[in-house]
Design a protein around this motif. Sequence first.
Motif, PDB file in Angstrom:
ATOM      1  N   CYS A 209       9.583   4.215 -63.067  1.00 36.27           N
ATOM      2  CA  CYS A 209      10.159   5.642 -62.756  1.00 36.27           C
ATOM      3  C   CYS A 209      11.405   5.680 -61.915  1.00 36.27           C
ATOM      4  CB  CYS A 209       9.131   6.510 -62.290  1.00 36.27           C
ATOM      5  SG  CYS A 209       8.818   6.076 -60.571  1.00 36.27           S
TER       6      CYS A 209
ATOM      7  N   CYS B 178      10.276   1.316 -58.330  1.00 34.78           N
ATOM      8  CA  CYS B 178       9.477   1.021 -59.431  1.00 34.78           C
ATOM      9  C   CYS B 178      10.332   0.805 -60.788  1.00 34.78           C
ATOM     10  CB  CYS B 178       9.024   2.296 -59.519  1.00 34.78           C
ATOM     11  SG  CYS B 178       7.649   2.349 -61.027  1.00 34.78           S
TER      12      CYS B 178
ATOM     13  N   CYS C  83       2.255   2.271 -58.964  1.00 33.21           N
ATOM     14  CA  CYS C  83       3.080   3.208 -58.285  1.00 33.21           C
ATOM     15  C   CYS C  83       2.705   4.532 -58.080  1.00 33.21           C
ATOM     16  CB  CYS C  83       4.557   3.251 -59.227  1.00 33.21           C
ATOM     17  SG  CYS C  83       5.611   4.592 -58.849  1.00 33.21           S
TER      18      CYS C  83
ATOM     19  N   LEU D  62       3.968   7.365 -58.004  1.00 31.03           N
ATOM     20  CA  LEU D  62       4.641   8.620 -58.629  1.00 31.03           C
ATOM     21  C   LEU D  62       4.159   8.470 -60.251  1.00 31.03           C
ATOM     22  CD1 LEU D  62       8.105   7.817 -56.738  1.00 31.03           C
ATOM     23  CD2 LEU D  62       6.414   9.623 -56.415  1.00 31.03           C
ATOM     24  N   CYS D  63       4.377   7.126 -61.026  1.00 33.26           N
ATOM     25  CA  CYS D  63       4.140   7.202 -62.303  1.00 33.26           C
ATOM     26  C   CYS D  63       2.864   6.554 -62.699  1.00 33.26           C
ATOM     27  CB  CYS D  63       5.348   6.545 -63.145  1.00 33.26           C
ATOM     28  SG  CYS D  63       5.564   4.759 -62.653  1.00 33.26           S
TER      29      CYS D  63
HETATM   30 ZN   LIG Z   1       6.885   4.691 -60.842  1.00 30.71          ZN
END
Ligand SMILES: [Zn+2]
Length: 239
Positions: free
Chosen positions: A59, A56, A40, A42-43
């Motif tokens: 997150c 996800c 992912c 983002l995380c």
């Molecule tokens: Zn994530």
Amino acid sequence: MPVVPVVVAAVLVGLLVAPPLRGLIAYFAVPEGEPWCGACPLCGRVVRLLPPTGRCPGCRGRLGAGAGAVEAVTAAVAVAVACAADGPQTMALGWAGALGVALGFVDGRVHRLPHRLNLALLAGVAVLLTAAALAEGRPGVLLRCLLVALTVGALLEVAVQIGALGPGDSPLGLALGGLLGWYGWWVAIGGLVAAVVLAGLWATLRAAALLIRRRPWRGLDVPVGPFLLLGALTAVLAR
Ligand SMILES: [Zn+2]
């Protein structure tokens, strides 16, 4: 064919098969030149399966296709495969349908048909069609599959070389040609014609939408993979 059980089974197949397909789409849907992304953005969580929300598990950030999209397309393809089912070659059709969903979404998002997905499609179709031919006691059909695969692959490769198609389109054509070859030369020709017609329709609609919304013209850049896949499925259904 009883409608309700087929639809219920297709929805179940869609829900079961879509999480790993979403994982594949998230992994492969990265722009040209960037590394494949199994995590992912983002995380950083490594994602192999994704829920129907397309978010996800770590997150809750959006990853890949929108909620329910992959599930709906997978279920629709499962209904189509069930309608076309008439022998052991249906296993190859199902394999192509599942990987075709992943290829279609990846091509739709980033205009790429990753070679590893194409290779998995080709290998699975080859193995399953060989098994089907042996099970039916007609190994000769494999020669036609091979000839159609090479013809379609070569035709599309010419289009790739003159810049009309992307590099992933000819390997996809090779695999789909092999599959359509089982059903005959006319089904393969029908698949190609259907792909061209559907892509043309889509391009026309896109152009009309751009004109109506008075957006600046930057070319249409239609991904061809989803239409090759849709054309092949249409031809098998209409045979
Ligand atoms: Zn994530």
